[in-house]
Design an enzyme around this catalytic site. Structure first.
Site, PDB file in Angstrom:
ATOM      1  N   LYS A   9      42.786  14.066  85.290  1.00 33.89           N
ATOM      2  CA  LYS A   9      41.472  13.473  85.466  1.00 33.89           C
ATOM      3  C   LYS A   9      40.409  14.520  85.755  1.00 33.89           C
ATOM      4  CE  LYS A   9      43.021   9.042  86.928  1.00 33.89           C
ATOM      5  NZ  LYS A   9      43.652   8.265  87.937  1.00 33.89           N
ATOM      6  N   LYS A  55      38.646  19.425  87.718  1.00 37.71           N
ATOM      7  CA  LYS A  55      39.670  19.064  86.758  1.00 37.71           C
ATOM      8  C   LYS A  55      40.963  18.999  87.558  1.00 37.71           C
ATOM      9  CE  LYS A  55      40.485  20.817  82.071  1.00 37.71           C
ATOM     10  NZ  LYS A  55      40.176  21.965  81.224  1.00 37.71           N
ATOM     11  N   ASP A  61      38.507  27.004  69.221  1.00 37.90           N
ATOM     12  CA  ASP A  61      38.486  25.537  69.249  1.00 37.90           C
ATOM     13  C   ASP A  61      37.066  25.019  69.484  1.00 37.90           C
ATOM     14  OD1 ASP A  61      39.564  23.051  68.986  1.00 37.90           O
ATOM     15  OD2 ASP A  61      40.411  22.947  71.002  1.00 37.90           O
TER      16      ASP A  61
END
Lengths: 476, 336
Positions: free
Chosen positions: A114, A130, A228
């Site tokens: 989460k 985080k 990414d």
């Protein structure tokens, strides 16, 4: 009346609930009130460094940690409690501290765990945390290595367009790691998803793109290939500043490497360049980020992807050919920029320098009256107000400010029995029928004065408490 | 419409009035006081045209375009900067604000003021010498950094002889001016990566001989800041060629080894980050290798005890352990 009941109920359980008391957390499976294994939740700010690796490596070598059950003392687990003694714990807005950080509400959820809001109690800065659970992490291929690599990279980076990592905390008992990062309100992807045609007006995309290029130039100057880049990994701060995030698959080039050759392609398929789709053995690394930034720019300005396929093979086949079309509504100079960035041959693909000098970048496109796409509201709150505040109010201004109208009322009463629960449910139903609750749905953000007025009004009419959610309390 | 005084003057009149006022201020005749007042007043007028006021919006584009054109034609920007020290305190700030606003002006992809300044580089050189005058140094600094954002202007500054004056400015005794000069200096050397790398490569000898003086400065802040910037410059991928050249020079290695032993722990730490590059280099030239070999044991011993209280800094400890191993394993080149 209710209060004294409560006291009795919880008193008789004092001995068993003592430990659980501290460890309560709504998402945790171990909320069994009488279990012994819930440890006090106080997380000491562990001197991160050396230990951070410890818990990951130590436990990955002991692969026998597979299930929580193994952790549990069996004799405790089957401890018998009479049914009338079963208690429920109400969902409660209780102040929770992790190190020096005050926990707020959930911001989002990823495969690793989460993300919640936090407030640094020393600097009063808003942060995001985080929360990584080792159990979840181990299920992801290379999960742990990627996280370690990301932490290592983020620690040495400092740029306004790259997400910052401020702190790292560990809770060894719960096998959790807390990464305290810059607070962001959302990603470009969540914004795109909130619009009907999944794109930004050009003038808005222009602002984000320039920041992406700035951040990318910094990463490349630090010899980092992100690998990414995609709208989902581009976050926005409250000030609308773009932050490149998720360096989980990033690669650092050796300080003495002659060029940026790399051998491994990772990242999201739709954003991969032809050299990776075609399975080339080696390719220039920095141009990978140029390509995926090109796909990103294509995506945020057209709402489409330049290359598509039903499955990854089709997709890679299409990327590998390097042929794509640009919708006719995209005019020069953006068209030229996209073609330059999505050039199949990495060596003739645009460099960052060429992109920065491109006429689409040097000129702010006119707004043409197109409205700005906003960051979608978080649970109805368009302002993304501080979610830590209600917890602080509850903690420091207990009774008078308690907000009877919010879903979290009754929060002072921690433990209740099933009978009480049913009674309250009953009463709440009655109340809902008699009153049309036309109150502000945004209960959390209510000012303290108005909520105190409301609560006294409510208290006169019905002397009950209500709540909606009961966390996963298990019967033992 | 304003209640008192004349109705608003057009850009041409304001620029003309300002120019006359600055001229008479320059002459310093009896009317100087009056001129001072006129300069301030007209500067405020121009500023308000560009930024607007609490109850007036900025002027329309067409007016701003006219204003900019008048400023170019009258050469007023240069004149203002040359006489900046004669203008009063608020006026100096207004000049900087007007200058920066006009500089940022864009027509399509063109930046007309940048093009204008390219044809009048004296503006940049005058701004740079501003660091020599205490009372205008900081105003010039804000304008210079705004200029440095544009590659064309940064290039003119970097490749000018005046650039080397920065090595003096960053060391002046007034702390705020030295700091301001350093941030402009850093901006020029790091902002436009490709331009900076080219500049450092072509002017390597001149730049680094000057830079050496900063690293040896008497001034602690200068020494520390310049060492930190050196580390950043060398580790930037764009400056790869410069780095390889820097770490082949034994004099530089000696300097870093001495800095590792400095009294200040901050300087030691920054020196470590440059020193590590010499050791990590897989192709060490013989002179470098010789120095390291001669000091092999002493270095290992020194590094073992180096900043041992940084236990929580994993990265640093990894790097330190790596360096110790590298130095331990050093062997003379075969055949020598």
């Amino acid at each position: 009346m209710m209060d004294s009941n409560m006291c009795q109920a919880s008193k008789s359980f004092d001995s068993e609930t003592a430990e659980a008391d501290g460890s309560y957390e709504e998402d945790h499976e171990q909320e069994i009130a009488n279990a012994e294994f819930g440890e006090a939740d106080e997380l000491k700010p562990v001197d991160s460094g050396a230990n951070s690796q410890l818990w990951i490596t130590r436990n990955s070598s002991h692969a026998d940690f597979e299930d929580d059950l193994e952790n549990i003392n069996i004799s405790n687990f089957f401890h018998r409690v009479d049914s009338d003694q079963i208690i429920y714990q109400s969902k409660k807005r209780r102040l929770k501290l992790v190190g020096k950080y005050v926990m707020g509400d959930l911001l989002g959820e990823g495969s690793y765990g989460k993300v919640k809001e936090m407030l640094d109690s020393e600097t009063l800065c808003r942060r995001a945390v985080k929360i990584l659970k080792q159990r979840k992490l181990r299920r992801i291929p290379n999960g742990e290595q990627n996280v370690q690599r990301e932490i290592k990279l983020l620690r040495k980076l400092n740029h306004q367009n790259v997400i910052k990592l401020f702190d790292e905390l560990h809770n060894y008992e719960k096998q959790k790691m807390y990464l305290i990062m810059e607070f962001c309100v959302g990603s470009l992807q969540t914004m795109l998803d909130s619009t009907p045609d999944k794109k930004f007006p050009q003038w808005q995309a222009h602002g984000y793109f320039l920041q992406l290029i700035e951040g990318l130039e910094y990463l490349h100057s630090m010899r980092i290939i992100h690998k990414d880049i995609k709208p989902g990994n581009l976050l926005l701060s409250l000030e609308n500043q773009l932050k490149i995030s998720d360096l989980g698959v990033a690669e650092t080039i050796d300080l003495f490497a002659k060029d940026d050759t790399c051998f491994i392609g990772q990242g999201s398929p739709a954003f991969q360049p032809p050299e990776i789709a075609n399975g080339l053995e080696f390719f220039p690394g920095f141009k990978v980020d140029i390509w995926s930034s090109g796909v990103t720019l294509y995506n945020i300005t057209t709402g489409q992807y330049p290359f598509e396929g039903d499955n990854i093979y089709r997709l890679f086949e299409s990327i590998g050919k390097g042929e794509f079309t640009i919708p006719s509504e995209i005019q020069e100079p953006l068209r030229g920029l996209l073609i330059g960035m999505l050039e199949k041959d990495p060596y003739s693909r645009f460099s960052l320098q060429q992109i920065k000098r491109h006429s689409w970048c040097t000129r702010q496109p006119p707004s043409e009256g197109l409205p700005k796409v906003p960051v979608p509201p978080l649970r109805g709150d368009v302002w993304h107000s501080l979610t830590v505040l209600p917890y602080l109010i509850d903690h420091y201004y207990d009774e008078p400010l308690e907000d009877m109208n919010s879903e979290d009322d009754g929060s002072r009463h921690e433990y209740i029995t099933e009978r009480q629960l049913n009674e309250m449910d009953e009463r709440r139903k009655q109340r809902d029928q008699t009153f049309v609750v036309a109150e502000n749905s945004n209960g959390n953000a209510q000012s303290s004065s108005s909520s105190s007025k409301k609560s006294s009004r409510w208290k006169k009419t019905i002397s009950c408490m209500s709540f909606r959610t009961i966390p996963g309390c298990k019967q033992s | 419409m304003p209640l008192f005084g004349k109705s608003t003057k057009g850009p041409a009149e304001v620029v003309k009035a300002l120019k006359e006022a600055v001229n008479s201020l320059e002459k310093g005749d009896k009317k100087a006081e009056k001129a001072q007042e006129d300069v301030s007043k007209n500067l405020v007028l121009i500023k308000n045209m560009l930024y607007g006021t609490s109850d007036a919006e900025p002027q329309a584009d067409i007016i701003v375009a006219q204003l900019a054109q008048e400023l170019y034609n009258s050469n007023l920007l240069l004149l203002l900067i040359q006489n900046l020290n004669r203008i009063d305190f608020e006026g100096k700030k207004d000049v900087a604000q007007v200058f920066n606003n006009i500089l940022r002006r864009q027509i399509g992809t063109r930046s007309p003021t940048v093009e204008y300044i390219c044809t009048k580089p004296e503006i940049l050189f005058t701004l740079m010498t501003g660091y020599e005058h205490q009372e205008i140094a900081l105003n010039c600094g804000t304008m210079l950094r705004e200029c440095a954002r544009y590659e064309a202007l940064a290039k003119i500054m970097l490749y000018s002889d005046d650039f080397y004056n920065f090595f003096r400015y960053v060391e002046v005794s007034t702390f705020d001016i030295a700091s301001d000069a350093f941030s402009t200096f850093k901006e020029l050397l790091t902002r436009h990566k490709v331009l900076c790398a080219d500049f450092l490569e072509t002017n390597y000898d001149k730049v680094f001989s000057h830079y050496q003086r900063l690293l040896n400065s008497e001034n602690y802040v200068t020494r520390r800041q310049s060492l930190k910037l050196l580390g950043e410059l060398l580790l930037d991928r764009h400056n790869f060629t410069v780095m390889t050249r820097y770490i082949s020079n034994p004099e530089n290695l000696k300097l870093m080894m001495n800095m590792l032993k400095e009294r200040s722990r901050n300087i030691q730490f920054e020196a470590f980050h440059v020193f590590k590059v010499f050791v990590a280099n897989p192709n060490k030239p013989k002179p470098i290798l010789d120095i390291l070999l001669r000091n092999q044991e002493k270095l290992v011993d020194f590094l073992m005890r180096f900043h041992t209280d940084r236990a929580e800094d994993e990265q640093f400890n990894d790097e330190k352990a790596y360096l110790i191993r590298q130095i331990k394993e050093l062997k003379p080149i075969q055949g020598h």
